[in-house]
Design a protein around this motif. Structure first.
Motif, mmCIF file in Angstrom:
data_model
loop_
_atom_site.group_PDB
_atom_site.id
_atom_site.type_symbol
_atom_site.label_atom_id
_atom_site.label_comp_id
_atom_site.label_asym_id
_atom_site.label_seq_id
_atom_site.Cartn_x
_atom_site.Cartn_y
_atom_site.Cartn_z
ATOM 1 N N LYS A 66 0.818 -1.213 0.000
ATOM 2 C CA LYS A 66 0.000 0.000 0.000
ATOM 3 C C LYS A 66 0.856 1.268 0.000
ATOM 4 N N TYR A 67 2.145 1.132 0.274
ATOM 5 C CA TYR A 67 3.040 2.280 0.182
ATOM 6 C C TYR A 67 3.438 2.583 -1.264
ATOM 7 N N LEU A 68 3.283 1.617 -2.149
ATOM 8 C CA LEU A 68 3.648 1.831 -3.543
ATOM 9 C C LEU A 68 2.887 3.033 -4.108
ATOM 10 N N ASP A 69 3.563 3.811 -4.902
ATOM 11 C CA ASP A 69 3.016 5.037 -5.515
ATOM 12 C C ASP A 69 2.843 6.177 -4.517
ATOM 13 N N SER A 70 3.258 5.976 -3.264
ATOM 14 C CA SER A 70 3.178 7.074 -2.303
ATOM 15 C C SER A 70 4.434 7.933 -2.391
ATOM 16 N N ASN A 71 4.273 9.180 -2.044
ATOM 17 C CA ASN A 71 5.406 10.098 -1.892
ATOM 18 C C ASN A 71 4.992 11.130 -0.849
ATOM 19 N N PRO A 72 5.281 10.849 0.428
ATOM 20 C CA PRO A 72 4.824 11.742 1.485
ATOM 21 C C PRO A 72 5.468 13.119 1.454
ATOM 22 N N PHE A 73 6.503 13.304 0.632
ATOM 23 C CA PHE A 73 7.153 14.605 0.500
ATOM 24 C C PHE A 73 6.458 15.479 -0.538
ATOM 25 N N ASP A 74 5.451 14.920 -1.198
ATOM 26 C CA ASP A 74 4.707 15.656 -2.225
ATOM 27 C C ASP A 74 3.246 15.773 -1.802
ATOM 28 N N ILE A 75 2.789 16.984 -1.591
ATOM 29 C CA ILE A 75 1.434 17.222 -1.096
ATOM 30 C C ILE A 75 0.384 16.662 -2.041
ATOM 31 N N ASP A 76 0.536 16.916 -3.328
ATOM 32 C CA ASP A 76 -0.492 16.490 -4.277
ATOM 33 C C ASP A 76 -0.628 14.976 -4.336
ATOM 34 N N THR A 77 0.503 14.260 -4.237
ATOM 35 C CA THR A 77 0.450 12.798 -4.256
ATOM 36 C C THR A 77 -0.362 12.278 -3.085
ATOM 37 N N THR A 78 -0.076 12.759 -1.892
ATOM 38 C CA THR A 78 -0.815 12.301 -0.711
ATOM 39 C C THR A 78 -2.278 12.701 -0.795
ATOM 40 N N TYR A 79 -2.523 13.908 -1.252
ATOM 41 C CA TYR A 79 -3.908 14.384 -1.398
ATOM 42 C C TYR A 79 -4.703 13.451 -2.318
ATOM 43 N N HIS A 80 -4.151 13.121 -3.469
ATOM 44 C CA HIS A 80 -4.883 12.281 -4.417
ATOM 45 C C HIS A 80 -5.028 10.847 -3.918
ATOM 46 N N ARG A 81 -4.065 10.374 -3.139
ATOM 47 C CA ARG A 81 -4.211 9.046 -2.543
ATOM 48 C C ARG A 81 -5.357 9.030 -1.526
ATOM 49 N N LEU A 82 -5.496 10.112 -0.786
ATOM 50 C CA LEU A 82 -6.584 10.198 0.186
ATOM 51 C C LEU A 82 -7.952 10.238 -0.489
ATOM 52 N N ILE A 83 -8.088 11.092 -1.491
ATOM 53 C CA ILE A 83 -9.419 11.212 -2.094
ATOM 54 C C ILE A 83 -9.770 9.987 -2.947
ATOM 55 N N LYS A 84 -8.750 9.241 -3.378
ATOM 56 C CA LYS A 84 -9.021 7.980 -4.069
ATOM 57 C C LYS A 84 -9.461 6.909 -3.076
ATOM 58 N N ALA A 85 -8.809 6.851 -1.929
ATOM 59 C CA ALA A 85 -9.152 5.852 -0.913
ATOM 60 C C ALA A 85 -10.483 6.165 -0.242
ATOM 61 N N PHE A 86 -10.816 7.458 -0.147
ATOM 62 C CA PHE A 86 -12.039 7.879 0.535
ATOM 63 C C PHE A 86 -12.797 8.858 -0.362
ATOM 64 N N PRO A 87 -13.485 8.348 -1.379
ATOM 65 C CA PRO A 87 -14.193 9.228 -2.321
ATOM 66 C C PRO A 87 -15.212 10.106 -1.596
ATOM 67 N N TYR A 88 -15.265 11.359 -2.025
ATOM 68 C CA TYR A 88 -16.138 12.313 -1.353
ATOM 69 C C TYR A 88 -17.418 12.549 -2.122
ATOM 70 N N THR A 89 -18.538 12.405 -1.441
ATOM 71 C CA THR A 89 -19.836 12.877 -1.919
ATOM 72 C C THR A 89 -20.500 13.588 -0.742
ATOM 73 N N LYS A 90 -21.203 14.651 -1.017
ATOM 74 C CA LYS A 90 -21.818 15.427 0.054
ATOM 75 C C LYS A 90 -22.861 14.595 0.800
ATOM 76 N N THR A 91 -22.786 14.640 2.106
ATOM 77 C CA THR A 91 -23.758 13.919 2.930
ATOM 78 C C THR A 91 -25.147 14.528 2.753
ATOM 79 N N PRO A 92 -26.134 13.727 2.386
ATOM 80 C CA PRO A 92 -27.490 14.280 2.239
ATOM 81 C C PRO A 92 -27.967 14.925 3.530
ATOM 82 N N GLY A 93 -28.534 16.118 3.391
ATOM 83 C CA GLY A 93 -29.079 16.797 4.555
ATOM 84 C C GLY A 93 -28.101 17.669 5.302
ATOM 85 N N GLY A 94 -26.844 17.656 4.893
ATOM 86 C CA GLY A 94 -25.874 18.532 5.531
ATOM 87 C C GLY A 94 -24.774 17.786 6.267
#
Length: 387
Positions: A66-94
């Motif tokens: 799971k560390y493969l393709d990670s680069n903790p020294f690069d903000i964008d890499t970590t950001y995209h790994r997070l949003i890929k692992a935890f896709p965001y959709t707005k919670t209904p109702g707020g």
């Protein structure tokens, strides 16, 4: 002691604590300015590449796919790994109706034995429709390990290796709201108005992240007083779960922590004498606190595909002043939030409140009472840890 006497005590201590905050910022700013410039503002990319090479040689990297393709020294890499692992959709109702506070101690403490009972009472009584939780370190650690160890393990590695309680406290609040959504509030805060009456819940909007200005220092002396010209506070905020603004904040903390770790400076914070050369130390504000929290929010807004602002009041309390502060190549920067007297909404999704929003009795202005929601009483027990 009733709530009024508790609030009075908090207000009496407010000026002293504010003074301590300024002195702390003064001391830390000079010792960390060069470090921050190198590590965050204008990074030494060749050095970071060497760090990345060393990182790839670690047993953790080699043994965990799971560390493969990670680069903790690069903000964008970590950001995209997070949003890929935890896709965001707005919670209904707020935003989910959760209220999280935390008390980190070596052993779990029953809620009845926790400090600030009168402050905690305001959160429960003002918001009976919300789930109220005081998190222990054990609960946070277990939740973070389960969520991140096999998805974005560099995030778990950061939390696991943080040397100070205040660092873990800061990072934990980002992680727990990222995973669950809701309102975060430090234990030394009191709720002055029900969450249902906070701005984002009173308008027809899809707002899913709410923060507030902490300070807005229009002075030539600002670099010696604080780490950011205009900073957002992190003692209280509210967010939908998996919101990308928090993913960006987390990615900033990961990068900063890995740089410190690979420069061999973590042990400076664990030795009784402070260890090593203090000039190589970095302040909590810039590592996990409101400085880097602000950086993440600014970056999130600047990288958005569209940038639409809705200003609730075009007047600014400093409209007659000449604004002093750094130039920036970013389209969205401190100037857009300076002098706020009302909320600003970004992309119908992120709301930034004027600084009265989450510090009502500290900066009370009758004209801004409409946007006052909670008070921070500034106990700052963490000062003792980082002295």
């Amino acid at each position: 002691m009733d709530s009024s006497s508790s609030a009075l005590k908090g207000n009496k201590n407010g000026l002293l604590v504010a003074t301590l905050l300024v002195l702390t910022a003064l001391i830390s700013s000079f010792s960390t300015r060069a470090y921050i410039t190198k590590s965050a503002g204008t990074p030494d990319l060749s050095q970071e590449y060497l760090y990345f090479q060393r990182y790839q040689q670690t047993d953790r990297y080699k043994q965990n796919p799971k560390y493969l393709d990670s680069n903790p020294f690069d903000i964008d890499t970590t950001y995209h790994r997070l949003i890929k692992a935890f896709p965001y959709t707005k919670t209904p109702g707020g935003i989910p109706k959760n209220i999280f506070q935390m008390w980190i101690s070596p052993e779990p403490v029953p809620e009845n034995d926790l400090p600030y009972p009168d402050f905690r009472k305001t959160w429960k009584e003002q918001n009976p429709d919300h789930n109220y939780t005081v998190l222990s370190w054990e609960a946070v650690r277990d939740a973070a390990k389960e969520a991140f160890e096999t998805t974005v393990p560099e995030v778990w590695e950061v939390l696991e290796s943080m040397p100070l309680v205040i660092l873990r406290s800061d990072f934990s609040r980002y992680l727990m709201l990222y995973l669950n959504g809701g309102v975060w509030a430090d234990l030394d805060t009191g709720c002055d108005r029900p969450i249902s009456k906070w701005f984002h819940n009173t308008i027809d909007s899809d707002i899913r992240f709410v923060g507030s200005v902490e300070h807005d220092l229009n002075s030539e002396r600002w670099p010696s007083l604080t780490s950011r010209r205009l900073q957002f506070e992190n003692w209280a905020f509210t967010s939908d779960n998996f919101h990308p603004a928090l993913a960006m904040v987390i990615a900033h903390v990961v990068r900063m922590h890995f740089i410190i770790m690979y420069e061999g400076h973590l042990d400076m914070y664990t030795k009784e004498d402070g260890g090593g050369n203090s000039c190589h130390k970095i302040s909590v504000i810039d590592w996990t606190g409101p400085g880097i929290f602000s950086d993440g929010i600014y970056r999130y807004m600047n990288t958005a595909e569209k940038r639409v602002f809705q200003d609730m009041d075009f007047d600014r309390y400093n409209s007659d002043e000449t604004l002093v502060g750094p130039g920036t190549g970013e389209k969205i920067n401190w100037r857009g939030f300076s002098g706020l007297v009302a909320p600003v909404v970004f992309n119908n999704d992120v709301c930034i409140l004027p600084k009265s929003g989450f510090r009502c009795k500290n900066d009370f202005d009758e004209s801004l009472e409409e946007y006052c929601y909670l008070t921070h009483y500034f106990s700052h027990s963490w000062f003792k840890e980082v002295d």
